[in-house]
Design an enzyme around this catalytic site. Structure first.
Site, PDB file in Angstrom:
ATOM      1  N   SER A   1       0.770  -1.191   0.010  1.00 56.46           N
ATOM      2  CA  SER A   1       0.019   0.210  -0.034  1.00 56.46           C
ATOM      3  C   SER A   1       0.759   1.094  -0.007  1.00 56.46           C
ATOM      4  O   SER A   1       0.093   2.580  -0.113  1.00 56.46           O
ATOM      5  CB  SER A   1      -0.985  -0.047   1.104  1.00 56.46           C
ATOM      6  OG  SER A   1      -2.019  -0.703   0.957  1.00 56.46           O
TER       7      SER A   1
ATOM      8  N   LYS B   1      -0.087   3.874  -2.589  1.00 59.26           N
ATOM      9  CA  LYS B   1      -0.869   4.939  -2.572  1.00 59.26           C
ATOM     10  C   LYS B   1      -0.089   6.334  -2.197  1.00 59.26           C
ATOM     11  O   LYS B   1      -1.096   7.161  -2.453  1.00 59.26           O
ATOM     12  CB  LYS B   1      -1.740   4.461  -1.489  1.00 59.26           C
ATOM     13  CG  LYS B   1      -2.683   3.183  -1.934  1.00 59.26           C
ATOM     14  CD  LYS B   1      -3.373   2.697  -0.471  1.00 59.26           C
ATOM     15  CE  LYS B   1      -4.271   1.352  -0.888  1.00 59.26           C
ATOM     16  NZ  LYS B   1      -4.590   0.733   0.301  1.00 59.26           N
TER      17      LYS B   1
ATOM     18  N   SER C   1      -6.703   3.868   4.008  1.00 62.27           N
ATOM     19  CA  SER C   1      -5.923   3.000   3.087  1.00 62.27           C
ATOM     20  C   SER C   1      -6.870   1.907   2.206  1.00 62.27           C
ATOM     21  O   SER C   1      -6.516   0.810   2.038  1.00 62.27           O
ATOM     22  CB  SER C   1      -5.017   1.871   3.912  1.00 62.27           C
ATOM     23  OG  SER C   1      -3.929   1.485   3.037  1.00 62.27           O
TER      24      SER C   1
ATOM     25  N   LYS D   1       2.597   6.397   5.763  1.00 59.06           N
ATOM     26  CA  LYS D   1       1.636   5.381   5.145  1.00 59.06           C
ATOM     27  C   LYS D   1       2.286   4.103   5.499  1.00 59.06           C
ATOM     28  O   LYS D   1       3.468   3.796   5.416  1.00 59.06           O
ATOM     29  CB  LYS D   1       1.607   5.643   3.524  1.00 59.06           C
ATOM     30  CG  LYS D   1       0.760   4.344   2.818  1.00 59.06           C
ATOM     31  CD  LYS D   1      -0.675   4.978   3.136  1.00 59.06           C
ATOM     32  CE  LYS D   1      -1.692   4.099   2.726  1.00 59.06           C
ATOM     33  NZ  LYS D   1      -1.892   2.667   3.565  1.00 59.06           N
TER      34      LYS D   1
END
Length: 379
Positions: free
Chosen positions: A62, A65, A122, A224
Site C-alpha cells: 500500500s 498509494k 488505506s 503510510k
C-alpha cells in the site's frame, strides 16, 4: 535551522565539479534495522543519513498509494479535477479486495472523501475509484504514475495499479519512495496534513489511521503503511521537530511492531545525532562579483536552490564556506547562468558543492566601457 553562514571568499579559478555532499559521521552509528531495505533522509537538505539495500527493488504494497495521492494532487492543482467532484463508484472499485473505505457500487463519492479514505483508511476501493475518475481506467492511471515516477527520478520503480495489490511487475525501492514522499510534502503541504489525521468516518464507519507512529511519536505526522504476504510489513514515516523534518522508509519487516520499532529507531537516531541548517536561500544574493565589458561593473550572485547543511550535532561552529568561480566574468551574462560553486566545508571535509548563478542579466557595454575595461585588465 540557524541563520546563514558567513562566507569566506577566496575566489579560486577551478574547473566545476558536480554537485556533491558528504555527511560526517555522528557520534553513534545508525541503529540496526531488521528489514529488507530502509533509508533515512533529511527532508530539507535531501541528505541520506542511513540506508541499507535502499536501491533494491521490492514490492511496495500500500505504499503505492503515496504515488496515487501525488498524481491526484497534481491533477487537482492543474485544475483538471476538483475536491468536490462527485465520482460514480464502479463495480470494479466496489469489488476491490483488501483494506477498504466501504464505498458502494452506483453511489457518488466526492474526490475529497475518496482521498481521505485512501490516505487515512488505506482504502483499495477508494484508490481504484480515484484512478478511474482521473484517467478512465486503472491501467491508464498506472501510466500517469509511471510518468510522474520518471519525472521525479524514481529510477527503479514501476507501477501497475493504484493500490499496491500484488503484481509481478509492481516494484519500487526505499530511495524512490523517499523521493515521491518528499515531493508530496513539499508540493502539497495542505493536503499532506491529512496524513496526520487519526481517523476518518465514511458511510457511518469510523476507521483509525493505520500509521502507528501517530500514536507513538507526537512529532510524527505521516505517512503510510503497507503489507502483503510477499512485501512484508512496510512503513514510510515522517516527523518534524523544530525546523528539522526527517523521512524514514522501512520495507519488508517481519511484523507490524517490527516496522514501527524500526521507523522510530531511525527517526529518533536522526534527530538525536544530526541537525539541519539553512545556509543560503535560493535566488538571494550572497556576493557581488566584478564583471568586465558590461553595462554595469558588478553582478549579484547566489545559489540556484536552497543550500541546507545536515551535520552532526554540535559541529556548526566548524562550518565554513567559499565561492569558486569558473573564470573571469565577461558580459553579456544571462540571468541564471552558472558561474561557479558555493563550497561548504566541515572542518577539512567538503560536504556541499552547490551551483552559483547570476541573479540578473548583464548586457554588453558600449565602446567606452569595453575600452576602459581592456585597459584595466592589462594592469
Amino acid at each position: 535551522m540557524k541563520s546563514a553562514l558567513k562566507l569566506a571568499l577566496p575566489f579560486l579559478l577551478v574547473c566545476l565539479l558536480p554537485l556533491s555532499a558528504v555527511i560526517a559521521a555522528p557520534a553513534q552509528p545508525a541503529p540496526e534495522v531488521a528489514a529488507k531495505g530502509y533509508l533515512l533522509v533529511d527532508f530539507n537538505s535531501g541528505k541520506v543519513l542511513a540506508e541499507n539495500n535502499a536501491d533494491e527493488r521490492l514490492e511496495p504494497a500500500s505504499l503505492t498509494k503515496i504515488m496515487t495521492a501525488y498524481v491526484v494532487f497534481r491533477e487537482i492543482a492543474a485544475g483538471r479535477i476538483g475536491l468536490t467532484d462527485q465520482v460514480l463508484v464502479s463495480e470494479k472499485a466496489w469489488r476491490t479486495g483488501g483494506s477498504r473505505m466501504f464505498i458502494e457500487v452506483g453511489t457518488q463519492v466526492s474526490v475529497e472523501d475518496l482521498l481521505k479514505g485512501m490516505i487515512i483508511q488505506s482504502g483499495n476501493d477508494a484508490s481504484v475509484a480515484l484512478a478511474e475518475h482521473v484517467a478512465g481506467s486503472t491501467e491508464a492511471f498506472a501510466n500517469l504514475m509511471n510518468a510522474n515516477a520518471k519525472r521525479l527520478g524514481m529510477e527503479n520503480t514501476h507501477f501497475t495499479n493504484p493500490n499496491g495489490l500484488p503484481d509481478p511487475d509492481l516494484y519500487t525501492t526505499a530511495r524512490d519512495l523517499a523521493k515521491v514522499t518528499m515531493a508530496l510534502i513539499r508540493e502539497f503541504p495542505d493536503f499532506y496534513s491529512w496524513y496526520g489525521s487519526k481517523e476518518f468516518t465514511y458511510n457511518e464507519i469510523t476507521q483509525p489511521n493505520r500509521n502507528p507512529l501517530l500514536k507513538r511519536d507526537p512529532s510524527a505526522d505521516g505517512v503510510k503503511t503497507g503489507h502483503t504476504n510477499a512485501a512484508g510489513y512496510c512503513l514510510v514515516g515522517s516527523a518534524k521537530r523544530d525546523d528539522m523534518r526527517l523521512v524514514s522508509v522501512v520495507m519488508g519487516a517481519a511484523s507490524p511492531n517490527a516496522r514501527a520499532q524500526a521507523s522510530l529507531a531511525l527517526l529518533n537516531w536522526g534527530f538525536r545525532y544530526f541537525e539541519s541548517h539553512s545556509l543560503y536561500p535560493a535566488d538571494q544574493p550572497i556576493e557581488n562579483l566584478r564583471v568586465w565589458y558590461g553595462q554595469q561593473e558588478t553582478l549579484p550572485v547566489g545559489p540556484e536552490a536552497d543550500v541546507v547543511a545536515t551535520i552532526p550535532r554540535g559541529s556548526y561552529s566548524r562550518l565554513s564556506a567559499r565561492l569558486e568561480k569558473t573564470a573571469e566574468l565577461n558580459a553579456p551574462i544571462a540571468k541564471g547562468t552558472r558561474i561557479g560553486d558555493i563550497v561548504v566545508t566541515l572542518g577539512e571535509n567538503e560536504i556541499i558543492r552547490a551551483p552559483l548563478v547570476a541573479l540578473q542579466d548583464v548586457p554588453e557595454g558600449g565602446l567606452w566601457r569595453k575600452a576602459k575595461d581592456s585597459v584595466l585588465q592589462m594592469f
